[in-house]
Design a protein around this motif. Structure first.
Motif, short mmCIF file in Angstrom:
data_model
loop_
_atom_site.label_atom_id
_atom_site.label_comp_id
_atom_site.label_asym_id
_atom_site.label_seq_id
_atom_site.Cartn_x
_atom_site.Cartn_y
_atom_site.Cartn_z
N LEU A 38 70.12 -34.64 57.62
CA LEU A 38 69.34 -35.83 57.82
C LEU A 38 67.78 -34.91 57.86
O LEU A 38 67.28 -35.83 57.11
N ILE A 39 67.52 -33.29 57.33
CA ILE A 39 66.57 -33.43 57.08
C ILE A 39 66.11 -33.40 54.73
O ILE A 39 65.18 -34.17 54.89
N GLN A 40 67.67 -32.95 54.85
CA GLN A 40 67.23 -33.50 53.35
C GLN A 40 67.47 -34.94 52.75
O GLN A 40 67.01 -34.79 51.84
N TYR A 41 68.40 -35.62 53.09
CA TYR A 41 68.65 -37.39 52.78
C TYR A 41 68.08 -38.58 54.12
O TYR A 41 67.44 -39.13 53.26
N GLY A 42 67.49 -37.06 55.32
CA GLY A 42 66.99 -38.11 56.27
C GLY A 42 68.43 -39.46 56.75
O GLY A 42 68.28 -39.14 55.69
N LEU A 43 67.52 -40.26 56.97
CA LEU A 43 68.63 -41.30 57.99
C LEU A 43 68.67 -42.32 56.41
O LEU A 43 67.92 -42.94 55.95
N MET A 65 70.91 -44.79 62.95
CA MET A 65 70.62 -43.76 63.45
C MET A 65 72.21 -43.15 64.44
O MET A 65 71.79 -42.12 64.03
N VAL A 66 73.11 -44.33 64.30
CA VAL A 66 74.35 -44.50 64.45
C VAL A 66 75.16 -42.96 63.89
O VAL A 66 75.93 -42.11 63.94
N ILE A 67 75.39 -43.21 62.67
CA ILE A 67 75.88 -42.46 61.87
C ILE A 67 75.24 -41.18 61.19
O ILE A 67 75.91 -40.69 61.02
N ALA A 68 74.03 -41.70 61.25
CA ALA A 68 72.99 -39.45 61.53
C ALA A 68 73.73 -38.51 63.14
O ALA A 68 73.83 -37.70 62.47
N SER A 69 74.63 -39.71 63.56
CA SER A 69 74.52 -38.94 64.41
C SER A 69 75.97 -37.63 64.52
O SER A 69 76.04 -36.86 64.95
N PHE A 70 76.14 -38.25 63.83
CA PHE A 70 77.83 -37.87 63.36
C PHE A 70 77.57 -37.06 61.67
O PHE A 70 78.49 -36.06 60.93
N LYS A 71 76.37 -36.55 61.44
CA LYS A 71 75.76 -35.55 60.64
C LYS A 71 75.56 -34.21 60.86
O LYS A 71 74.38 -34.39 62.15
#
Length: 285
Positions: free
Chosen positions: A48-53, A37-43
């Motif tokens: 996120l929609i394309q590759y998910g968490l 989740m932390v890594i995804a917050s920088f993307k």
């Protein structure tokens, strides 16, 4: 004797190794979703929609854009955040106060119907909230507490699990302490406030953390009660970001990440007493 001592020490060492491995695996299982989740917050939200968490770190695709949007964008996130902080603090304080008084009553006094009422508390623990949800909702409507924070707080001030925990914790307190307070001329309220309440600090800390986590993440009951979007709590507000007409994943993921901070602060403030309170509450009585 020497062989027995060596064998005993070997068993203890192996037990420590096994426990270390188990707790390490448990920590990994718990921390991996949070790290994702932390890594995804920088993307970007599209990523996120394309590759998910995932745990894939790509510096070229990472930026602070989501955090800038969180603090400068036009949205109601901090309104929801403040509402959740206020509601959680009020609920935790009132739940601890009321439940501590009830638990103390069960532990310190003998009165008619004591066992019956305590069995009722245990029975409430066995009833899923989904069964009580509609009767409680109808009661709040009848009391005209719909769309109010009072309607959220009132039904759960006397929390069955917290009452049970406090009762078990206070069962181990010597009754002579209460008698000594009465001999010194203290009132029943004075005995609780001056003698019992300070002893309950570890138990209070433990229940503050557990209840704080529960109320902070509470979604279903506030969703039923609240109608005004300005009164929404954080879980409800974040859920409104996902609609059939558009999904604001940029705010959703960084907002979810930021929402962990209050619970982390709560745990850090009370961790000194947490384990002590949980262990004492489990073995006393």
């Amino acid at each position: 004797m020497a062989q027995q001592n060596v064998g005993g020490k070997t068993k203890i060492i192996w037990m420590k190794i096994i426990l270390f491995v188990l707790f390490t695996l448990l920590a990994i299982v718990i921390l991996v979703p949070f790290a994702a989740m932390v890594i995804a917050s920088f993307k970007d939200g599209k990523e996120l929609i394309q590759y998910g968490l995932n745990l894939k770190i790509e510096p070229a695709k990472m930026s602070l854009k989501n955090y800038v949007y969180l603090f400068t964008g036009e949205h109601s996130y901090f309104t929801w955040f403040i509402n959740s902080v206020f509601l959680t603090v009020v609920q935790v304080v009132l739940t601890l106060l009321v439940s501590a008084c009830v638990g103390y009553g069960f532990a310190a006094y003998n009165f008619k119907g004591k066992n019956f009422f305590f069995v009722c508390v245990l029975l409430i623990l066995m009833v899923p909230f989904e069964i009580l949800m509609l009767p409680l909702y109808n009661q709040m409507i009848g009391m005209k507490l719909s769309n109010t924070y009072t309607g959220i707080v009132l039904p759960f001030m006397a929390n069955a699990s917290t009452i049970f925990f406090f009762r078990q914790y206070l069962e181990g307190i010597p009754k002579e302490l209460i008698s000594a307070g009465r001999v010194d001329g203290a009132t029943e309220y004075g005995i609780f406030a001056r003698l019992i309440f300070p002893i309950m600090k570890p138990a209070m800390a433990s229940m503050a953390i557990l209840n704080g986590m529960t109320y902070w993440n509470n979604f279903l009951w506030p969703l039923l009660i609240l109608r005004d979007d300005k009164k929404y709590t954080l879980p409800i507000g974040l859920n409104t970001l996902l609609t059939p007409y558009g999904n604001n994943y940029d705010l959703l993921i960084v907002g979810s990440c930021f929402s962990v901070i209050p619970i982390l602060i709560l745990f850090l403030c009370f961790q000194k007493y947490f384990i002590e309170g949980m262990v004492a509450g489990a073995v006393k009585g």
